[in-house]
Design an enzyme around this catalytic site. Structure first.
Site, short mmCIF file in Angstrom:
data_model
loop_
_atom_site.label_atom_id
_atom_site.label_comp_id
_atom_site.label_asym_id
_atom_site.label_seq_id
_atom_site.Cartn_x
_atom_site.Cartn_y
_atom_site.Cartn_z
N CYS A 196 0.90 -1.17 0.00
CA CYS A 196 0.00 0.00 0.00
C CYS A 196 0.93 1.22 0.00
O CYS A 196 0.95 2.00 0.94
CB CYS A 196 -0.90 0.01 1.23
SG CYS A 196 -1.92 -1.47 1.41
N PRO A 199 2.01 7.51 -0.79
CA PRO A 199 2.68 8.21 -1.89
C PRO A 199 4.15 7.82 -2.11
O PRO A 199 4.80 8.39 -2.95
CB PRO A 199 2.59 9.68 -1.45
CG PRO A 199 2.65 9.61 0.05
CD PRO A 199 1.90 8.35 0.42
N GLY A 201 6.70 7.43 0.44
CA GLY A 201 7.71 7.86 1.41
C GLY A 201 8.42 6.70 2.07
O GLY A 201 9.65 6.72 2.24
N LYS A 202 7.68 5.69 2.47
CA LYS A 202 8.32 4.56 3.15
C LYS A 202 9.11 3.71 2.16
O LYS A 202 10.19 3.20 2.48
CB LYS A 202 7.26 3.72 3.88
CG LYS A 202 6.55 4.49 5.01
CD LYS A 202 5.56 3.61 5.75
CE LYS A 202 4.86 4.41 6.86
NZ LYS A 202 3.95 5.44 6.33
N ASP A 261 1.23 -0.96 5.07
CA ASP A 261 0.91 0.35 5.66
C ASP A 261 -0.53 0.64 5.23
O ASP A 261 -0.77 1.33 4.25
CB ASP A 261 1.89 1.40 5.15
CG ASP A 261 1.69 2.75 5.83
OD1 ASP A 261 1.51 2.77 7.05
OD2 ASP A 261 1.71 3.77 5.10
N CYS A 314 -1.95 4.73 10.54
CA CYS A 314 -1.80 6.07 11.12
C CYS A 314 -3.07 6.44 11.88
O CYS A 314 -3.68 7.48 11.64
CB CYS A 314 -1.47 7.10 10.05
SG CYS A 314 -2.66 7.18 8.70
#
Length: 375
Positions: A196, A199, A201-202, A261, A314
């Protein structure tokens, strides 16, 4: 020609957000076309994001002195004025007169009279949810799940503007997300599935270790965003794919690490998404918790013997953290829990919870599991 005006831009943005626009998508384009100075852009951003967060509290301040239905532009001007007076501490003579100037001509007398009353009248909040400016259900849910003091502290923290954290590669990413990406434990040459990923970042963070990251998402536009962020950060070992994580097209046991995520209610990042608190309802928590389980069920199969599965959200609800953890424990008992990170995280089920007030970051839930070599 009308001179650029931060309050006028903010009033227009508030009307559009009330009509369904997303603040984080709308405001950048409005600012880019505004002709405002950088300083005034910052002020307009504070007005839009702050007023949107504190909308319910602002309405209470105003509605004490309004005896009729308000049209959207007049409502937006009154919220804007109330926010400046109560939350920013702007002197009344400045806040009132400047806000009246951006109100519709037909209602300027009303806006002037109401804001002058707001500036002088003492405030009695009818409830803690109104004072904090959240829907009742958000306060109730987090109080049930975290306890009153932690819930209120988390909600107060999420009424503050987020700090900016920039990585060495120039990517802006909250520290909590960086900690989650680091917790995956990816190393050079290892294969990682980030199912998932948008955008990105991870995924780009993990690629920074030299790991090969297959970053997928169900939405093609969001996959393009991942690819753009990989290019911008020079993350050459990120490979993108459009795929539904519930039916990921990769062979079982193909990855050393899998990160889920997962889509969630976002109740840990409300400071970053000012309008989200007014969009998300309790039914979303139920729907998303079911989706999280589907994603994890599929992700387990992708983990190689000896590999790890990392689940992060989150949000702060028990339904999307410890209850998912308990379900995973029953559904896939072969997976072994890895040690939870220490402070500022706190133990939460077999994983950990990061409250926004613990380190001034986003709020996160994290769970790390390992498939045994012979599992």
């Amino acid at each position: 020609m009308t001179e650029p005006d931060a309050r006028r831009l903010a009033a227009d943005a508030l009307i559009a957000i009330e009509d369904g626009a997303y603040a984080n998508l709308l405001l950048p384009s409005m600012l880019a076309d505004s002709g405002l100075t950088m300083r005034d852009r910052g002020f307009a951003t504070e007005l839009v994001y702050g007023t949107t967060r504190m909308r319910r509290a602002c309405d209470h301040l105003v509605d004490r002195f309004v005896m009729r239905q308000l049209d959207p532009p007049t409502r937006a001007a009154l919220r804007l004025g109330a926010y400046q007076l109560q939350m920013l501490g702007t002197p009344a003579h400045a806040a009132v007169s400047a806000t009246v100037e951006v109100a519709p001509r037909r209602s300027r007398g009303l806006v002037n009279a109401v804001l002058r009353r707001v500036s002088t009248a003492p405030v009695e909040w009818p409830s803690e949810a109104v004072r904090l400016s959240y829907p009742d259900w958000v306060l109730d849910r987090l109080t049930d799940d975290l306890g009153h003091d932690d819930a209120v502290a988390a909600l107060e923290q999420m009424n503050e503007a987020p700090e900016v954290s920039e990585r060495p590669d120039g990517y802006t990413q909250d520290l909590a997300s960086q900690w989650v990406a680091a917790s995956v434990g990816a190393a050079a040459g290892e294969r990682v599935a980030d199912i998932c990923a948008a955008p990105g970042g991870k995924a780009t963070f993990m690629a920074g270790t030299g790991a090969v990251v297959l970053a997928s998402d169900i939405n093609p536009a969001r996959v393009a965003m991942v690819a753009g962020n990989a290019e911008a950060t020079g993350a050459e070992t990120v490979h993108v794919a459009v795929a539904d994580g519930r039916r990921a097209p990769w062979r079982p046991g193909a990855f050393d690490h899998v990160l889920v995520d997962a889509p969630c209610s976002g109740l840990g990042v409300l400071r970053r998404r000012p309008d989200a608190r007014w969009r998300v309802g309790p039914e979303e928590v139920i729907r998303l918790a079911a989706l999280q389980r589907e994603l994890l069920d599929a992700a387990v199969a992708l983990v190689a013997p000896g590999g790890t599965l990392t689940y992060s959200v989150c949000t702060l609800t028990a339904s999307e953290t410890v209850e998912v953890d308990a379900w995973l424990g029953e559904r896939h008992p072969v997976l072994e829990a890895l040690p939870a990170p220490g402070e500022p995280w706190r133990p939460h089920g077999r994983g950990a919870l990061l409250l926004p007030q613990a380190a001034g970051t986003d709020g996160m839930g994290l769970l790390r599991l390992r498939r045994p070599e012979a599992g």
